[in-house]
Design a protein around this motif. Sequence first.
Motif, PDB file in Angstrom:
ATOM      1  N   ASP A   7       0.837  -1.203   0.000  1.00 46.62           N
ATOM      2  CA  ASP A   7       0.000   0.000   0.000  1.00 46.62           C
ATOM      3  C   ASP A   7       0.870   1.251   0.000  1.00 46.62           C
ATOM      4  O   ASP A   7       2.071   1.207   0.269  1.00 46.62           O
ATOM      5  N   ASP A   8       0.235   2.393  -0.281  1.00 46.61           N
ATOM      6  CA  ASP A   8       0.973   3.646  -0.428  1.00 46.61           C
ATOM      7  C   ASP A   8       1.653   4.068   0.870  1.00 46.61           C
ATOM      8  O   ASP A   8       2.758   4.636   0.847  1.00 46.61           O
ATOM      9  N   ILE A   9       1.005   3.839   2.002  1.00 46.72           N
ATOM     10  CA  ILE A   9       1.595   4.235   3.281  1.00 46.72           C
ATOM     11  C   ILE A   9       2.867   3.439   3.542  1.00 46.72           C
ATOM     12  O   ILE A   9       3.899   3.995   3.944  1.00 46.72           O
ATOM     13  N   THR A  10       2.815   2.121   3.281  1.00 51.20           N
ATOM     14  CA  THR A  10       4.000   1.288   3.466  1.00 51.20           C
ATOM     15  C   THR A  10       5.114   1.714   2.531  1.00 51.20           C
ATOM     16  O   THR A  10       6.275   1.839   2.938  1.00 51.20           O
ATOM     17  N   LEU A  11       4.786   1.965   1.283  1.00 51.34           N
ATOM     18  CA  LEU A  11       5.795   2.389   0.317  1.00 51.34           C
ATOM     19  C   LEU A  11       6.428   3.723   0.710  1.00 51.34           C
ATOM     20  O   LEU A  11       7.629   3.944   0.514  1.00 51.34           O
ATOM     21  N   SER A  12       5.610   4.622   1.263  1.00 52.57           N
ATOM     22  CA  SER A  12       6.136   5.931   1.670  1.00 52.57           C
ATOM     23  C   SER A  12       7.115   5.794   2.825  1.00 52.57           C
ATOM     24  O   SER A  12       8.023   6.625   2.996  1.00 52.57           O
ATOM     25  N   TYR A  13       6.947   4.742   3.640  1.00 52.82           N
ATOM     26  CA  TYR A  13       7.807   4.539   4.800  1.00 52.82           C
ATOM     27  C   TYR A  13       9.040   3.707   4.460  1.00 52.82           C
ATOM     28  O   TYR A  13      10.017   3.724   5.204  1.00 52.82           O
ATOM     29  N   LEU A  14       8.979   2.994   3.356  1.00 50.06           N
ATOM     30  CA  LEU A  14      10.091   2.133   2.967  1.00 50.06           C
ATOM     31  C   LEU A  14      10.953   2.771   1.890  1.00 50.06           C
ATOM     32  O   LEU A  14      11.432   2.117   0.973  1.00 50.06           O
ATOM     33  N   ARG A  15      11.159   4.045   2.027  1.00 48.17           N
ATOM     34  CA  ARG A  15      12.063   4.766   1.125  1.00 48.17           C
ATOM     35  C   ARG A  15      13.398   4.934   1.864  1.00 48.17           C
ATOM     36  O   ARG A  15      13.566   5.849   2.671  1.00 48.17           O
TER      37      ARG A  15
END
Length: 231
Positions: A7-15
């Motif tokens: 999901d977008d929230i996970t992707l935003s945190y895994l940068r």
Amino acid sequence: MKKERLDDITLSYLRFQSPRENRGNILVYFLIFLDTIGVLFLLGEPMVPLFYWSGIIPVVFIHLWAIQYVIAPYKFERSYYLFCGVYGVINTFVYFLVIQKLIYSHFQIIGVVPLVLGLLLFASLLLIVNLMHICLLYSGAYSRLQKGEKTANLTPIASASGIGYVLAQLTLSSFFVESVKILMIIGVFSILSVATAYFSTSIHKYFYIRRNIEKVKQAYPQFGLPKKLRT
């Protein structure tokens, strides 16, 4: 088995930055924020043993811990985020000690009132910054920001927490300090404290990574591997 879409929230945190960049960050953070600005003020005259030893012990600890991330940043990529968060707490604590030293040493303050109130402000800053970070993450504000979308609630919340701490420190210090010069220095250290306190949010990121390591490996298959095993 088909992998679950992140999901977008996970992707935003895994940068993540690269381990090499992590190593560079340590050198910059330590040399500028911790050693040059924080420790030098604690070492400066007049020396206050209580504040000096309260700061130097955690500073030595975090320096020793940093060695593994300078030598083998790829191998210890996961625990780097825990280290970075603890660094943020220690650096902010050192700035708190510098502010207390300015209040006590230059004006011969007697009593524990400034110390206790300063400790409450220090703890409140860390708590508010971390709560704000979690709220912004799970509300999707970071994701929208990375996509270039407007996040109307992001700036006011972040600004209010930082400005509130700086004003609280200046208001508290003004009861004990009459020198405009010292108040200005305290103001600068209060602003720097807000910046270093934000690094403490990496502690949450570390535990997020541990709970979601499958998702991390899905986005970054080589995460945490030694350099020689990476392609």
